[in-house]
Motif scaffolding. Structure first.
Motif, PDB file in Angstrom:
ATOM      1  N   ILE A 114       0.852  -1.116   0.101  1.00 46.66           N
ATOM      2  CA  ILE A 114       0.014  -0.003  -0.047  1.00 46.66           C
ATOM      3  C   ILE A 114       0.874   1.166  -0.071  1.00 46.66           C
ATOM      4  O   ILE A 114       0.562   2.266  -0.914  1.00 46.66           O
ATOM      5  N   GLU A 115       1.963   1.127   0.876  1.00 47.18           N
ATOM      6  CA  GLU A 115       2.886   2.447   0.695  1.00 47.18           C
ATOM      7  C   GLU A 115       3.469   2.429  -0.673  1.00 47.18           C
ATOM      8  O   GLU A 115       3.775   3.551  -1.029  1.00 47.18           O
ATOM      9  N   GLU A 116       3.974   1.502  -1.010  1.00 50.55           N
ATOM     10  CA  GLU A 116       4.693   1.407  -2.151  1.00 50.55           C
ATOM     11  C   GLU A 116       3.835   1.966  -3.511  1.00 50.55           C
ATOM     12  O   GLU A 116       4.217   2.784  -4.556  1.00 50.55           O
ATOM     13  N   HIS A 117       2.425   1.761  -3.484  1.00 50.65           N
ATOM     14  CA  HIS A 117       1.347   2.293  -4.377  1.00 50.65           C
ATOM     15  C   HIS A 117       1.343   3.636  -4.213  1.00 50.65           C
ATOM     16  O   HIS A 117       1.510   4.477  -5.229  1.00 50.65           O
ATOM     17  N   ALA A 118       1.285   4.193  -3.131  1.00 53.95           N
ATOM     18  CA  ALA A 118       0.888   5.494  -2.801  1.00 53.95           C
ATOM     19  C   ALA A 118       2.394   6.317  -3.184  1.00 53.95           C
ATOM     20  O   ALA A 118       2.338   7.470  -3.736  1.00 53.95           O
ATOM     21  N   ARG A 119       3.487   5.760  -3.296  1.00 54.14           N
ATOM     22  CA  ARG A 119       4.687   6.527  -3.214  1.00 54.14           C
ATOM     23  C   ARG A 119       5.189   6.253  -4.892  1.00 54.14           C
ATOM     24  O   ARG A 119       5.682   7.109  -5.503  1.00 54.14           O
ATOM     25  N   LEU A 120       4.986   5.267  -5.543  1.00 58.04           N
ATOM     26  CA  LEU A 120       5.457   4.861  -6.860  1.00 58.04           C
ATOM     27  C   LEU A 120       4.236   4.830  -8.029  1.00 58.04           C
ATOM     28  O   LEU A 120       4.665   4.959  -9.254  1.00 58.04           O
ATOM     29  N   GLY A 121       3.199   4.612  -7.492  1.00 59.72           N
ATOM     30  CA  GLY A 121       1.954   4.376  -8.524  1.00 59.72           C
ATOM     31  C   GLY A 121       1.535   3.126  -8.796  1.00 59.72           C
ATOM     32  O   GLY A 121       0.895   3.004  -9.630  1.00 59.72           O
ATOM     33  N   TYR A 122       2.514   2.125  -8.234  1.00 56.12           N
ATOM     34  CA  TYR A 122       2.153   0.740  -8.706  1.00 56.12           C
ATOM     35  C   TYR A 122       2.509  -0.246  -7.423  1.00 56.12           C
ATOM     36  O   TYR A 122       3.412   0.287  -6.503  1.00 56.12           O
ATOM     37  N   CYS A 123       2.297  -1.445  -7.409  1.00 56.36           N
ATOM     38  CA  CYS A 123       2.853  -2.419  -6.346  1.00 56.36           C
ATOM     39  C   CYS A 123       3.557  -3.448  -7.317  1.00 56.36           C
ATOM     40  O   CYS A 123       3.272  -3.774  -8.439  1.00 56.36           O
ATOM     41  N   ALA A 124       4.447  -4.032  -6.526  1.00 51.96           N
ATOM     42  CA  ALA A 124       5.302  -5.164  -7.089  1.00 51.96           C
ATOM     43  C   ALA A 124       5.117  -6.466  -6.385  1.00 51.96           C
ATOM     44  O   ALA A 124       4.656  -6.567  -5.432  1.00 51.96           O
ATOM     45  N   SER A 125       5.321  -7.504  -7.074  1.00 50.55           N
ATOM     46  CA  SER A 125       5.252  -8.790  -6.284  1.00 50.55           C
ATOM     47  C   SER A 125       6.239  -9.508  -7.248  1.00 50.55           C
ATOM     48  O   SER A 125       6.264 -10.090  -8.266  1.00 50.55           O
TER      49      SER A 125
END
Length: 265
Positions: A188-199
């Protein structure tokens, strides 16, 4: 009103809810099911199952084998699914942009909608240039808790909806929640910071993926995954080369829908 299939809403029509429960059980099964199988799986009395199944067969939603008297899904569901996809505005609007992303990345792109605690894949695009891609088909599922697309969907929800969904995931994951929670919150923090999520190997040990969320013109929400085999798409390539193009793709789709920027919770 409490029903054997688990419903408790006072406005729920019991017969309809039971019929839908039968369809779900048949759809999830590895093979044809009998009336007894359906009764055991749903808790619905066998006599009621027989009447419901006969109605569903008569209307094409179930198909009954004359030889075994067991049930599989019927053609009316395919027709209904086709109608759903035909009116799926964002899918047709986004597909050219997602196809371009797939070709650039040499990775598969999948579009999903939420179904309980999974993202249900409703569109799948494979690049023509790639010899090996992920074999995720329409109708496949990705868990919200561990997939890039699922976490992006979660991150893009309004706070109240996100908290509710997190609560459902916590209950369903049981003792695994202690391990899942920090990864989900980091996503969730990654999405807020970068605009995407990684797995990177979380949803599947050999799959690397980036995920982002889209919101349709009527407020409907979708999640998109771009990924493939880890040995072909190492973390460095995903983050350094593919992520910038992914963010461009999000901007292009949102601009075509008249949305200035990705809408997050």
């Amino acid at each position: 009103m409490t029903d054997p299939v688990g419903g408790s809403a006072k406005d729920e029509v019991t017969a309809l809810a039971r019929g839908l429960a039968l369809l779900k059980v048949v759809g999830d099964a590895a093979g044809p099911l009998s009336n007894r199988d359906l009764a055991d799986a749903t808790g619905i009395p066998k006599a009621t199952v027989s009447r419901l199944a006969a109605t569903l067969v008569a209307n094409g939603y179930l198909r009954q084998s004359a030889d075994t008297e067991r049930f599989t899904l019927g053609p009316a569901l395919l027709d209904m699914s086709t109608r759903y996809l035909r009116h799926f505005d964002l899918r047709s609007l986004a597909r050219p942009h997602l196809t371009a992303l797939a070709e650039f990345a040499g990775a598969s792109v999948h579009v999903g909608v939420r179904d309980e605690l999974d993202m249900l894949i409703i569109d799948s695009i494979r690049p023509r240039t790639a010899l090996i891609t992920s074999r995720i088909e329409v109708g496949s599922r990705m868990t919200i808790a561990t997939s890039a697309a699922g976490r992006a969907y979660l991150a893009a929800l309004p706070p109240a909806e996100r908290d509710d969904l997190l609560g459902q995931i916590r209950l369903a994951s049981g003792e695994n929640w202690a391990e899942l929670e920090p990864r989900i919150m980091a996503g969730i923090e990654e999405h807020a910071r970068l605009g995407y999520c990684a797995s990177f190997g979380e949803w599947h040990p050999h799959i690397h993926a980036l995920g982002f969320a889209l919101r349709g013109p009527r407020g409907e929400r979708y999640a998109v995954s771009c990924g493939g085999p880890a040995y072909l798409l190492p973390r460095e390539a995903m983050v350094g080369r593919i992520a910038p193009r992914l963010l461009e793709t999000v901007q292009q789709i949102n601009a075509e829908m008249g949305i200035a920027a990705p809408e997050a919770g």
